[in-house]
Design a protein around this motif. Structure first.
Motif, mmCIF file in Angstrom:
data_model
loop_
_atom_site.group_PDB
_atom_site.id
_atom_site.type_symbol
_atom_site.label_atom_id
_atom_site.label_comp_id
_atom_site.label_asym_id
_atom_site.label_seq_id
_atom_site.Cartn_x
_atom_site.Cartn_y
_atom_site.Cartn_z
ATOM 1 N N ASN A 129 -30.912 39.284 41.250
ATOM 2 C CA ASN A 129 -30.815 37.950 40.662
ATOM 3 C C ASN A 129 -32.010 37.630 39.784
ATOM 4 O O ASN A 129 -32.014 36.654 39.061
ATOM 5 C CB ASN A 129 -30.731 36.897 41.766
ATOM 6 C CG ASN A 129 -29.411 36.967 42.483
ATOM 7 O OD1 ASN A 129 -28.418 37.405 41.918
ATOM 8 N ND2 ASN A 129 -29.415 36.553 43.745
ATOM 9 N N TYR A 130 -33.057 38.461 39.895
ATOM 10 C CA TYR A 130 -34.279 38.146 39.156
ATOM 11 C C TYR A 130 -34.130 38.421 37.674
ATOM 12 O O TYR A 130 -34.752 37.784 36.850
ATOM 13 C CB TYR A 130 -35.469 38.932 39.732
ATOM 14 C CG TYR A 130 -36.800 38.408 39.219
ATOM 15 C CD1 TYR A 130 -37.288 37.174 39.641
ATOM 16 C CD2 TYR A 130 -37.555 39.135 38.289
ATOM 17 C CE1 TYR A 130 -38.483 36.673 39.157
ATOM 18 C CE2 TYR A 130 -38.760 38.643 37.812
ATOM 19 C CZ TYR A 130 -39.219 37.412 38.240
ATOM 20 O OH TYR A 130 -40.409 36.918 37.762
ATOM 21 N N HIS A 131 -33.320 39.425 37.333
ATOM 22 C CA HIS A 131 -33.194 39.760 35.916
ATOM 23 C C HIS A 131 -31.722 39.817 35.517
ATOM 24 O O HIS A 131 -31.005 40.743 35.874
ATOM 25 C CB HIS A 131 -33.894 41.106 35.647
ATOM 26 C CG HIS A 131 -33.973 41.409 34.187
ATOM 27 N ND1 HIS A 131 -34.470 42.569 33.689
ATOM 28 C CD2 HIS A 131 -33.601 40.684 33.103
ATOM 29 C CE1 HIS A 131 -34.411 42.556 32.363
ATOM 30 N NE2 HIS A 131 -33.879 41.415 31.990
ATOM 31 N N ILE A 132 -31.314 38.816 34.737
ATOM 32 C CA ILE A 132 -29.902 38.710 34.359
ATOM 33 C C ILE A 132 -29.668 39.457 33.055
ATOM 34 O O ILE A 132 -30.365 39.243 32.076
ATOM 35 C CB ILE A 132 -29.527 37.229 34.223
ATOM 36 C CG1 ILE A 132 -29.610 36.599 35.607
ATOM 37 C CG2 ILE A 132 -28.152 37.042 33.615
ATOM 38 C CD1 ILE A 132 -29.980 35.173 35.574
ATOM 39 N N LYS A 133 -28.653 40.320 33.051
ATOM 40 C CA LYS A 133 -28.461 41.163 31.869
ATOM 41 C C LYS A 133 -27.098 40.992 31.219
ATOM 42 O O LYS A 133 -26.859 41.501 30.132
ATOM 43 C CB LYS A 133 -28.665 42.628 32.243
ATOM 44 C CG LYS A 133 -30.056 42.936 32.803
ATOM 45 C CD LYS A 133 -30.282 44.437 32.862
ATOM 46 C CE LYS A 133 -31.524 44.801 33.645
ATOM 47 N NZ LYS A 133 -31.343 44.705 35.110
ATOM 48 N N GLN A 134 -26.175 40.314 31.903
ATOM 49 C CA GLN A 134 -24.834 40.167 31.321
ATOM 50 C C GLN A 134 -24.314 38.749 31.482
ATOM 51 O O GLN A 134 -24.688 38.043 32.407
ATOM 52 C CB GLN A 134 -23.868 41.112 32.026
ATOM 53 C CG GLN A 134 -24.086 42.554 31.627
ATOM 54 C CD GLN A 134 -23.333 43.501 32.517
ATOM 55 O OE1 GLN A 134 -22.547 43.069 33.377
ATOM 56 N NE2 GLN A 134 -23.577 44.776 32.347
#
Ligand code: 6R9
Length: 635
Positions: A3-8
């Motif tokens: 959840n820390y790094h959203i990519k989509q």
């Protein structure tokens, strides 16, 4: 899925829904997995917008500088934390590694302590954009002192008001500053300000321009010899999650600036998390935000957010126009900047110069372009997109405020499809609401009204220093159980937000918030002035410029009006700073007023904006005749 790094985009919706369904669980996970705590919280959130009282990560213990510095030392101690690019391209840039920054902060922290500063004391920082500014901010945080950074473009009066309001014991400044081809006598301004302050015992002075300055015995000390002597390590003060981290002043609709208080844990978690996602920061990237650390953008997205992520953050001392208008592009090429975050007013000023200066430089390192501070107009958006981003770097139009601590409504680059002039969607955990004038929420899409936030987020300011009642009145009393932003907004057919501008007496000029009241107070000090009213009108570079309507005590007075205009602008410069000067001044026989005596700024605004066909009914005014007179004499 982290959840820390959203990519989509799909992931954004999933994480967003999760953050709204169970905010406490969501933020607890983020806090637990990505930060260093000395002690965990007993409760994630308690809140009451009526009191108002908001607490995040209650009873947790931490020091934010351990999260910004110490924890990076082992894995990436030699990585550059701060790139300092000086005012002049002829002076060499500095690269300060995490290890060096840690040592500099520790030494500075020890100097603060040796000069009697401890946990909870307020320290005013009045410095140009030199490394000492970031270092002194972190040094305060290291020992639990509360920093109050005052933008070094503010005047002596503005500075003394802020020093006194929060009762600062120390001022950190420099002998002067470079600003393009000019130098500014910062220490002289501090000396003038301190004539009005009894609370300051010590002034630490950094050397920057090497001029002779006045040093007051027993009060003023050169910084460098103290740093040289200080011990290179400093045990961090263990802070409570809700201990104040800093005070930062912002304009309001009454004369006195509001000292917004931000606390430690929630601010850290939210600025770090937004930084990572809104800039899609990757480990080797070089990130540059052109704001001054004297504003919230610099606090959150030059210092705390980037450093909490172990990022490389660039600090630029100078102005966009020196030695020429290609300076920003030259810096991007030189340091291979990957994320560039600036303000619409800078974009408009640079766009005016034509594209040749942009094309001269290699901007191929850029991946993300950011905009903040005011609404970005369509033309500026396209210019930025076409010429700087070459239509490859998404523009993130990020809406937020000093009070919100971090970015609130924004696209996530390479995730959210952008739309010119739209800040698009709420960030994770943010629940916006659009309200009508009766206080009802406008649900659904294609609505326009006042922008509120329904639920607390970790970095919301907790109070106004010394005036909790004003905090309540300004932000929590206009709409029930909501944080009111002071901005208008619309939500389009797909749910994208567009910020339409301030709906209160704050005018944003070149991205700086200016309250009408303090400017009017300054003008009214002029002995020839009876009364004044300030409004904003559109300006092609500044976004808004100021239009002053001024009635003189003796309207038949034969004084030279041009001289009067100069004197009035000088007064404003002295009391607030040059950023608040008026572009247009109209002397009038009176100001339109309601029968209860309130100045009708709405009418004056329409006149200044050349929209006299939209004045509405003026017959209920106390003095409708002055409206005609004003219209026939517009400047
Ligand atoms: C971060 C910052 C806050 C006010 C805010 C609004 C305006 C900021 C904006 C924007 C439209 C954006 N504002 N970002 N308006 N689009 N992307 O600027 O804080 O100095 O406190 O100003 O700036 O009016 O209420 P601050």
């Amino acid at each position: 899925m982290s959840n820390y790094h959203i990519k989509q985009f799909e992931e954004y919706f999933q994480v967003y829904r999760k953050s709204i369904r169970n905010p406490e669980q969501f933020w607890e996970e983020i806090a637990e997995e990505h930060f260093v705590w000395r002690k965990k919280w007993t409760n994630v959130l308690s809140w009451d917008f009526k009191k108002p009282e908001i607490k995040w990560f209650e009873d947790a213990k931490l020091n934010i500088t351990e999260n910004c510095l110490d924890r990076h030392l082992r894995a990436q101690g030699d990585k550059t934390a701060i790139i300092f690019e000086p005012n002049s391209p002829d002076e060499e840039a500095q690269h300060i590694s995490y290890r060096q920054l840690h040592e500099k902060v520790c030494r500075f922290a020890n100097v603060l302590k040796e000069n009697g500063i401890g946990k909870g004391d307020r320290v005013c920082i009045y410095l140009p954009m030199i490394p000492e500014l970031a270092i002194s901010v972190l040094a305060c945080a290291r020992i639990g002192a509360i920093h109050s950074v005052v933008f070094a473009g503010f005047s002596a009066t503005a500075l003394s008001t802020r020093i006194n309001d929060s009762d600062c014991n120390m001022v950190i400044t420099s002998d002067g500053s470079y600003r393009g081809a000019k130098t500014i006598d910062l220490k002289g301004i501090v000396d003038d300000a301190l004539e009005e302050c009894d609370c300051v015992d010590t002034v630490l002075v950094a050397k920057r321009i090497n001029t002779d300055i006045n040093m007051k015995d027993g009060r003023d000390k050169w910084l460098q010899p103290l740093l040289d002597e200080a011990y290179h390590d400093c045990v961090p003060e263990i802070m409570d999650a809700e201990d104040p981290l800093f005070i930062l002043y912002t304009s309001g609709s009454t004369g006195k600036p509001k000292g917004m208080v931000h606390t430690t844990a929630g601010y850290m978690v939210y600025t770090a998390y937004t930084f990572k996602n809104v800039f899609q920061y990757r480990e080797q990237d070089v990130y540059w935000c052109t704001a001054d650390i004297g504003w919230i953008t610099g606090h959150s997205y030059i210092v705390y957010g980037p450093l909490a992520n172990g990022a490389t953050t660039l600090m630029y001392e100078g102005v966009p126009s020196y030695p020429d208008f290609g300076r920003f592009w030259q810096i991007i090429e030189k340091h291979k900047v990957n994320q560039f975050y600036t303000a619409p007013t800078a974009i408009r000023a640079l766009a005016k110069q034509g594209v040749e200066l942009v094309e001269k430089y290699d901007l191929s390192s850029l991946k993300v372009l950011g905009s903040v501070g005011e609404p970005i107009n369509e033309e500026a958006w396209h210019w930025y997109n076409d010429n700087v981003g070459k239509r490859k770097s998404p523009i993130i139009d990020s809406w937020w405020q000093t009070e919100t601590g971090g970015i609130m409504i924004t696209p996530i680059p390479y995730v959210t499809p952008t739309k010119p002039t739209y800040a698009t969607l709420p960030f994770i955990g943010i629940q916006p609401a659009i309200m009508d004038e009766n206080g009802d929420e406008l649900k659904g899409n294609q609505v326009e009204g006042r922008l509120c936030i329904k639920y607390p987020w970790p970095s919301i300011a907790r109070t106004i220093w010394g005036n909790h009642q004003r905090y309540k009145d300004t932000y929590f009393s206009v709409f029930e159980n909501m944080y009111f932003t002071g901005d208008g907004a619309l939500r389009d057919e797909v749910g994208y937000y567009r910020i339409t501008g301030r709906v209160d007496d704050v005018i944003i000029v070149s991205g700086h918030n200016l309250g009408t009241a303090p400017i009017e107070d300054a003008i009214n000090e002029h002995q020839a002035v009876a009364e004044s009213a300030i409004v904003g009108f559109p300006h092609d570079v500044k976004g808004n410029a100021l239009y002053g309507y001024i009635t003189l005590k003796d309207s038949g007075e034969s004084r030279n009006h041009d001289n009067l205009r100069k004197e009035i602008n000088q007064l404003i410069t002295d009391r607030i700073g040059p950023i608040a000067k008026l572009d247009k001044i109209q002397f009038t026989v009176g100001l339109p007023k309601t029968r209860s005596g309130k100045i009708m700024r709405r009418i004056l605004r329409k006149i200044a904006c050349n929209e006299t066909d939209q004045l509405g009914d003026t017959s209920t005014l106390l003095n409708p005749e002055v409206v005609e007179e004003i219209i026939s004499n517009v400047v």
